[in-house]
Design a protein around this motif. Structure first.
Motif, PDB file in Angstrom:
ATOM      1  N   GLN A 184      52.972  57.647  46.943  1.00 37.14           N
ATOM      2  CA  GLN A 184      54.377  57.967  46.685  1.00 37.14           C
ATOM      3  C   GLN A 184      55.233  57.598  47.906  1.00 37.14           C
ATOM      4  O   GLN A 184      56.282  56.975  47.771  1.00 37.14           O
ATOM      5  CB  GLN A 184      54.493  59.453  46.367  1.00 37.14           C
ATOM      6  CG  GLN A 184      55.817  59.775  45.725  1.00 37.14           C
ATOM      7  CD  GLN A 184      55.984  61.276  45.553  1.00 37.14           C
ATOM      8  OE1 GLN A 184      55.247  62.071  46.139  1.00 37.14           O
ATOM      9  NE2 GLN A 184      56.939  61.654  44.749  1.00 37.14           N
ATOM     10  N   GLY A 185      54.734  57.938  49.093  1.00 32.79           N
ATOM     11  CA  GLY A 185      55.477  57.638  50.324  1.00 32.79           C
ATOM     12  C   GLY A 185      55.681  56.153  50.527  1.00 32.79           C
ATOM     13  O   GLY A 185      56.670  55.716  51.114  1.00 32.79           O
ATOM     14  N   LEU A 186      54.737  55.348  50.043  1.00 31.45           N
ATOM     15  CA  LEU A 186      54.853  53.886  50.203  1.00 31.45           C
ATOM     16  C   LEU A 186      55.603  53.255  49.038  1.00 31.45           C
ATOM     17  O   LEU A 186      55.758  52.038  48.973  1.00 31.45           O
ATOM     18  CB  LEU A 186      53.458  53.247  50.311  1.00 31.45           C
ATOM     19  CG  LEU A 186      52.588  53.679  51.496  1.00 31.45           C
ATOM     20  CD1 LEU A 186      51.265  52.938  51.505  1.00 31.45           C
ATOM     21  CD2 LEU A 186      53.314  53.452  52.809  1.00 31.45           C
ATOM     22  N   GLY A 187      56.014  54.090  48.082  1.00 29.56           N
ATOM     23  CA  GLY A 187      56.766  53.573  46.931  1.00 29.56           C
ATOM     24  C   GLY A 187      55.901  52.772  45.979  1.00 29.56           C
ATOM     25  O   GLY A 187      56.394  51.865  45.304  1.00 29.56           O
ATOM     26  N   LEU A 188      54.599  53.111  45.909  1.00 32.43           N
ATOM     27  CA  LEU A 188      53.706  52.368  45.002  1.00 32.43           C
ATOM     28  C   LEU A 188      53.704  53.017  43.626  1.00 32.43           C
ATOM     29  O   LEU A 188      53.911  54.227  43.493  1.00 32.43           O
ATOM     30  CB  LEU A 188      52.280  52.339  45.562  1.00 32.43           C
ATOM     31  CG  LEU A 188      52.138  51.710  46.955  1.00 32.43           C
ATOM     32  CD1 LEU A 188      50.705  51.854  47.455  1.00 32.43           C
ATOM     33  CD2 LEU A 188      52.515  50.233  46.912  1.00 32.43           C
ATOM     34  N   GLU A 189      53.448  52.198  42.622  1.00 31.22           N
ATOM     35  CA  GLU A 189      53.348  52.686  41.231  1.00 31.22           C
ATOM     36  C   GLU A 189      52.181  53.663  41.130  1.00 31.22           C
ATOM     37  O   GLU A 189      51.170  53.481  41.804  1.00 31.22           O
ATOM     38  CB  GLU A 189      52.975  51.521  40.307  1.00 31.22           C
ATOM     39  CG  GLU A 189      53.947  50.376  40.320  1.00 31.22           C
ATOM     40  CD  GLU A 189      54.955  50.513  39.216  1.00 31.22           C
ATOM     41  OE1 GLU A 189      54.505  50.611  38.063  1.00 31.22           O
ATOM     42  OE2 GLU A 189      56.156  50.558  39.516  1.00 31.22           O
ATOM     43  N   PRO A 190      52.278  54.671  40.252  1.00 32.07           N
ATOM     44  CA  PRO A 190      51.092  55.505  40.017  1.00 32.07           C
ATOM     45  C   PRO A 190      49.967  54.627  39.456  1.00 32.07           C
ATOM     46  O   PRO A 190      50.249  53.626  38.793  1.00 32.07           O
ATOM     47  CB  PRO A 190      51.553  56.523  38.979  1.00 32.07           C
ATOM     48  CG  PRO A 190      53.019  56.341  38.829  1.00 32.07           C
ATOM     49  CD  PRO A 190      53.415  55.030  39.424  1.00 32.07           C
ATOM     50  N   ALA A 191      48.726  55.005  39.748  1.00 36.05           N
ATOM     51  CA  ALA A 191      47.597  54.182  39.299  1.00 36.05           C
ATOM     52  C   ALA A 191      47.441  54.283  37.793  1.00 36.05           C
ATOM     53  O   ALA A 191      47.753  55.315  37.199  1.00 36.05           O
ATOM     54  CB  ALA A 191      46.340  54.673  39.980  1.00 36.05           C
ATOM     55  N   SER A 192      46.974  53.192  37.168  1.00 32.55           N
ATOM     56  CA  SER A 192      46.633  53.286  35.747  1.00 32.55           C
ATOM     57  C   SER A 192      45.182  53.786  35.658  1.00 32.55           C
ATOM     58  O   SER A 192      44.459  53.765  36.636  1.00 32.55           O
ATOM     59  CB  SER A 192      46.760  51.910  35.084  1.00 32.55           C
ATOM     60  OG  SER A 192      45.958  50.983  35.753  1.00 32.55           O
ATOM     61  N   ARG A 193      44.770  54.210  34.494  1.00 32.74           N
ATOM     62  CA  ARG A 193      43.405  54.716  34.252  1.00 32.74           C
ATOM     63  C   ARG A 193      42.979  55.812  35.233  1.00 32.74           C
ATOM     64  O   ARG A 193      42.070  55.636  36.034  1.00 32.74           O
ATOM     65  CB  ARG A 193      42.390  53.574  34.290  1.00 32.74           C
ATOM     66  CG  ARG A 193      42.370  52.763  33.011  1.00 32.74           C
ATOM     67  CD  ARG A 193      41.264  51.745  33.014  1.00 32.74           C
ATOM     68  NE  ARG A 193      41.572  50.613  33.860  1.00 32.74           N
ATOM     69  CZ  ARG A 193      42.322  49.586  33.493  1.00 32.74           C
ATOM     70  NH1 ARG A 193      42.799  49.521  32.292  1.00 32.74           N
ATOM     71  NH2 ARG A 193      42.564  48.597  34.337  1.00 32.74           N
ATOM     72  N   GLY A 194      43.700  56.926  35.215  1.00 34.92           N
ATOM     73  CA  GLY A 194      43.265  58.077  36.006  1.00 34.92           C
ATOM     74  C   GLY A 194      43.928  58.117  37.366  1.00 34.92           C
ATOM     75  O   GLY A 194      44.649  57.204  37.737  1.00 34.92           O
ATOM     76  N   PRO A 195      43.671  59.205  38.107  1.00 43.11           N
ATOM     77  CA  PRO A 195      44.339  59.380  39.393  1.00 43.11           C
ATOM     78  C   PRO A 195      43.919  58.308  40.391  1.00 43.11           C
ATOM     79  O   PRO A 195      42.800  57.797  40.333  1.00 43.11           O
ATOM     80  CB  PRO A 195      43.864  60.762  39.849  1.00 43.11           C
ATOM     81  CG  PRO A 195      42.640  61.045  39.069  1.00 43.11           C
ATOM     82  CD  PRO A 195      42.722  60.281  37.793  1.00 43.11           C
ATOM     83  N   ALA A 196      44.848  57.976  41.309  1.00 45.11           N
ATOM     84  CA  ALA A 196      44.554  56.941  42.309  1.00 45.11           C
ATOM     85  C   ALA A 196      43.517  57.448  43.290  1.00 45.11           C
ATOM     86  O   ALA A 196      43.595  58.577  43.751  1.00 45.11           O
ATOM     87  CB  ALA A 196      45.832  56.590  43.038  1.00 45.11           C
ATOM     88  N   GLY A 197      42.561  56.629  43.597  1.00 45.95           N
ATOM     89  CA  GLY A 197      41.508  57.000  44.539  1.00 45.95           C
ATOM     90  C   GLY A 197      41.945  56.764  45.976  1.00 45.95           C
ATOM     91  O   GLY A 197      43.134  56.563  46.256  1.00 45.95           O
ATOM     92  N   PRO A 198      40.976  56.765  46.892  1.00 47.91           N
ATOM     93  CA  PRO A 198      41.311  56.745  48.320  1.00 47.91           C
ATOM     94  C   PRO A 198      41.670  55.368  48.881  1.00 47.91           C
ATOM     95  O   PRO A 198      42.028  55.268  50.047  1.00 47.91           O
ATOM     96  CB  PRO A 198      40.022  57.247  48.966  1.00 47.91           C
ATOM     97  CG  PRO A 198      38.948  56.899  47.996  1.00 47.91           C
ATOM     98  CD  PRO A 198      39.549  56.968  46.630  1.00 47.91           C
TER      99      PRO A 198
END
Ligand SMILES: Cc1ncc(COP(=O)(O)O)c(C=O)c1O
Length: 384
Positions: free
Chosen positions: A306-320
């Protein structure tokens, strides 16, 4: 200077001019969220130590006790005399962890891919690789002498078109990662498995970056989608979230017997050291009993994205794994250097690790990072 040295020097100079030259950074601390490099403290976004277990006292104690009990080295290849009770217990634990019948452990994940693909695939076969597959999958597939086809990254439609074009008698193999090492995104495994069924293909899934991280108990993405019975080969490593070293292949008993008999990197390399086997066993136990690290990791990941202004990940929560795309090698190196000057270690990832034109910084988080670490890097990136 010999001819060889002169020509290597010339080629290294050419790499420097193209911003593709690589050097080693020497650490003076253990590889945790905060490290010492060149005598200075850094926040470290360069490890695959996702759960922060590499420096965990319980893993270190298990490794030390294993050295006391079993010695420093395994002394021989697995078949020749390098299989201890500890290796057998680790394989048992891995098979249960991945919900398969059996497992085979290797000295590294690279060994596992480099040996298993050629053991299973031959000149009559066709291997369909996702375009962003890791070097060890590409090298293993090349060594198999099978025909190689590349499909567009995470694109089941392109995979289907490629499957439709394959003729010939041999087997078809679909090879993919479940969580991609340089992009952190998740493969559409349910679609891939259903295409494999429709076109009579086998599936080989590398869970190096999903093991310990994804799914409610860290069992991986195959488990998250409930596909344990549908995937033919599940490969993974002990060297990333599990904090140690080693690789493994999980599947049915016949597959593992085949590896024992036909996989050259299993047959002809000294077994995993007792210390690594013991720390991995402990790490699997921790993975199953403690979900707090995983939850923190996903929370930090959402905060950084979110801080980097990236899109939320598709297919489940974004990993590390969080890629910050720059495009040119020069721009990636420049940004990495600016962060370095401000005490943030986030190396530039350049071709051939990633395709040309997609050079980037790869931020990888660990559960040992804090909100302040994440906020600091966001703040610094806004200023540089
Ligand atoms: C997707 C993938 N597979 C396999 C490997 C090799 O694993 P190891 O580091 O245990 O040799 C890596 C390592 O980076 C990887 O990213």
């Amino acid at each position: 200077m010999t001819d060889l040295t002169a020509s290597l020097k010339k080629e290294l100079q050419a790499l420097k001019e193209k911003h593709l030259f690589r050097t080693l950074r020497v650490m003076q601390s253990s590889p945790d969220a905060h490290v010492m490099l060149d005598g200075r403290p850094f926040v470290n976004f360069a490890s695959n130590n996702y759960l922060g277990l590499a420096n965990d006292d319980r893993l270190k104690r298990a490794a030390m006790q294993a050295i006391e009990r079993w010695g420093a080295g395994a002394t021989a290849s697995r078949l020749l005399g390098g299989t201890t009770d500890l290796h057998a217990r680790l394989e048992d634990a891995l098979a249960r962890f991945k919900r398969t019948e059996a497992a085979a452990v290797f000295p590294s994940g690279y060994h596992a891919n480099l040996g298993t693909l050629p053991a299973l695939m031959g000149a009559e076969d066709t291997v369909l690789l996702d375009r962003l597959c890791h070097a060890s999958l590409i090298d293993g597939a090349r060594m198999s002498r099978a025909r190689l086809k590349v499909f567009r990254h995470n694109d089941p439609e392109d995979l289907e078109r490629t499957l439709q074009r394959i003729a010939g008698r041999g087997r078809k193999w679909i090879v993919t990662e479940s969580a991609f090492s340089m992009d952190g995104d998740v493969a559409p495994l349910p679609d891939i498995v259903s295409l494999a069924k429709r076109y009579g293909a086998c599936t080989y899934v590398d869970e190096a970056h999903a093991t310990g991280v994804s799914g409610p108990e860290g069992r991986g993405i195959i488990n998250q989608f409930g596909l344990e019975k549908d995937v033919d080969v599940c490969m993974g490593t002990l060297s990333k979230a599990l904090g140690g070293m080693g690789g493994f292949v999980c599947g049915n008993r016949t597959l593992v017997e085949w590896i024992h008999n036909r996989c050259r990197s299993f047959i002809y390399s000294t077994a995993l050291s007792p210390a690594c086997a013991a720390s991995a066993l402990t790490a699997i136990g921790l993975c199953l009993s403690d979900s707090a690290r995983r939850q923190k990791l996903f929370r930090l990941s959402a905060r950084l994205r979110q801080g980097l202004g990236l899109e939320p990940a598709s297919r489940g929560p974004a990993g590390p794994i969080i890629p910050y795309l720059l495009g040119s090698e020069k721009a990636a190196l420049r940004l990495s250097k600016s962060l370095w000057e401000k005490g943030v270690f986030a190396p530039a990832i350049r071709p051939p690790t990633v395709p040309k034109g997609t050079a980037r910084l790869r931020f990888s988080l660990t559960a040992n990072h804090s909100d302040e670490d994440v906020d600091a890097v966001i703040r610094i990136l806004r200023h540089v």
